[in-house]
Write a protein that holds these residues in place. Structure first.
Motif, PDB file in Angstrom:
ATOM      1  N   LEU A   1      38.843   8.373  10.051  1.00 14.31           N
ATOM      2  CA  LEU A   1      39.700   8.824   8.962  1.00 14.31           C
ATOM      3  C   LEU A   1      41.032   9.083   9.322  1.00 14.31           C
ATOM      4  O   LEU A   1      41.079   9.663  10.501  1.00 14.31           O
ATOM      5  CB  LEU A   1      39.034  10.052   8.648  1.00 14.31           C
ATOM      6  N   HIS A   2      41.842   8.847   8.438  1.00 18.96           N
ATOM      7  CA  HIS A   2      43.205   9.270   8.537  1.00 18.96           C
ATOM      8  C   HIS A   2      43.304  10.723   8.632  1.00 18.96           C
ATOM      9  O   HIS A   2      42.455  11.221   8.115  1.00 18.96           O
ATOM     10  CB  HIS A   2      44.199   8.526   7.331  1.00 18.96           C
ATOM     11  N   ASP A   3      44.145  11.066   9.530  1.00 20.24           N
ATOM     12  CA  ASP A   3      44.340  12.457   9.516  1.00 20.24           C
ATOM     13  C   ASP A   3      45.259  13.039   8.393  1.00 20.24           C
ATOM     14  O   ASP A   3      46.652  13.312   8.548  1.00 20.24           O
ATOM     15  CB  ASP A   3      44.951  12.945  10.798  1.00 20.24           C
TER      16      ASP A   3
ATOM     17  N   THR B   1      43.761  13.959   1.986  1.00 23.91           N
ATOM     18  CA  THR B   1      43.477  12.987   0.883  1.00 23.91           C
ATOM     19  C   THR B   1      42.248  12.290   1.390  1.00 23.91           C
ATOM     20  O   THR B   1      41.061  12.007   0.726  1.00 23.91           O
ATOM     21  CB  THR B   1      44.405  11.969   0.150  1.00 23.91           C
ATOM     22  N   CYS B   2      42.395  11.528   2.417  1.00 20.99           N
ATOM     23  CA  CYS B   2      41.237  10.851   3.253  1.00 20.99           C
ATOM     24  C   CYS B   2      40.091  11.738   3.686  1.00 20.99           C
ATOM     25  O   CYS B   2      38.794  11.382   3.042  1.00 20.99           O
ATOM     26  CB  CYS B   2      41.732  10.077   4.277  1.00 20.99           C
ATOM     27  N   LEU B   3      40.438  12.907   4.133  1.00 15.19           N
ATOM     28  CA  LEU B   3      39.351  13.713   4.452  1.00 15.19           C
ATOM     29  C   LEU B   3      38.684  14.128   3.175  1.00 15.19           C
ATOM     30  O   LEU B   3      37.529  14.241   3.104  1.00 15.19           O
ATOM     31  CB  LEU B   3      39.832  15.091   5.082  1.00 15.19           C
TER      32      LEU B   3
ATOM     33  N   ASN C   1      38.711   0.701   9.469  1.00 12.89           N
ATOM     34  CA  ASN C   1      38.947   1.246   8.335  1.00 12.89           C
ATOM     35  C   ASN C   1      38.674   2.479   8.037  1.00 12.89           C
ATOM     36  O   ASN C   1      37.568   3.092   8.560  1.00 12.89           O
ATOM     37  CB  ASN C   1      38.001   0.403   7.347  1.00 12.89           C
ATOM     38  N   CYS C   2      39.570   3.187   7.496  1.00 15.42           N
ATOM     39  CA  CYS C   2      39.324   4.608   6.982  1.00 15.42           C
ATOM     40  C   CYS C   2      38.263   4.721   6.057  1.00 15.42           C
ATOM     41  O   CYS C   2      38.162   4.005   5.136  1.00 15.42           O
ATOM     42  CB  CYS C   2      40.633   5.012   6.484  1.00 15.42           C
ATOM     43  N   SER C   3      37.385   5.846   6.487  1.00 18.78           N
ATOM     44  CA  SER C   3      36.129   6.034   5.469  1.00 18.78           C
ATOM     45  C   SER C   3      36.306   6.759   3.994  1.00 18.78           C
ATOM     46  O   SER C   3      35.876   6.915   3.322  1.00 18.78           O
ATOM     47  CB  SER C   3      35.131   6.782   6.459  1.00 18.78           C
ATOM     48  N   GLY C   4      37.872   7.125   4.187  1.00 25.33           N
ATOM     49  CA  GLY C   4      38.358   7.980   3.051  1.00 25.33           C
ATOM     50  C   GLY C   4      39.088   7.084   1.896  1.00 25.33           C
ATOM     51  O   GLY C   4      38.539   7.034   0.678  1.00 25.33           O
ATOM     52  N   CYS C   5      39.968   6.317   2.307  1.00 23.45           N
ATOM     53  CA  CYS C   5      40.738   5.475   1.505  1.00 23.45           C
ATOM     54  C   CYS C   5      40.540   4.068   1.567  1.00 23.45           C
ATOM     55  O   CYS C   5      41.281   3.133   0.756  1.00 23.45           O
ATOM     56  CB  CYS C   5      42.375   5.805   1.689  1.00 23.45           C
ATOM     57  N   GLU C   6      39.668   3.635   2.854  1.00 23.42           N
ATOM     58  CA  GLU C   6      39.255   2.321   2.891  1.00 23.42           C
ATOM     59  C   GLU C   6      40.587   1.544   3.170  1.00 23.42           C
ATOM     60  O   GLU C   6      40.131   0.117   3.352  1.00 23.42           O
ATOM     61  CB  GLU C   6      38.671   1.611   1.365  1.00 23.42           C
TER      62      GLU C   6
HETATM   63 ZN    ZN Z   1      42.774   6.951   4.792  1.00 27.76          ZN
END
Ligand code: ZN
Length: 64
Positions: free
Chosen positions: A45-47, A50-52, A23-28
């Motif tokens: 994290l997605h590259d 917004t996620c970062l 799971n991405c820690s930015g957008c879940e």
């Molecule tokens: Zn993300």
């Protein structure tokens, strides 16, 4: 999920489901193998800016 124009060209021809990495820690949301992503320590994290941004804002203190 809305993606940008850089999606893989064979994405919709490939019958195999992409493997979920975590799971991405930015957008879940889920991060799939083949997606651009960043890994450090236990964080995934997605590259994606917004996620970062979400991740940093969730984990850092805002100082003005
Ligand atoms: Zn993300």
């Amino acid at each position: 999920m809305i993606e940008n124009g850089m999606v893989l060209p064979h994405k919709y021809l490939d019958p195999v489901e992409p493997m979920e990495i975590g799971n991405c820690s930015g957008c879940e949301h889920s991060v799939y193998d083949g997606e651009d992503h960043l890994e450090f320590d236990d964080v995934l994290l997605h590259d994606d800016s917004t996620c970062l941004t979400n991740y940093i804002r969730d984990n850092a203190e805002v100082r003005r």
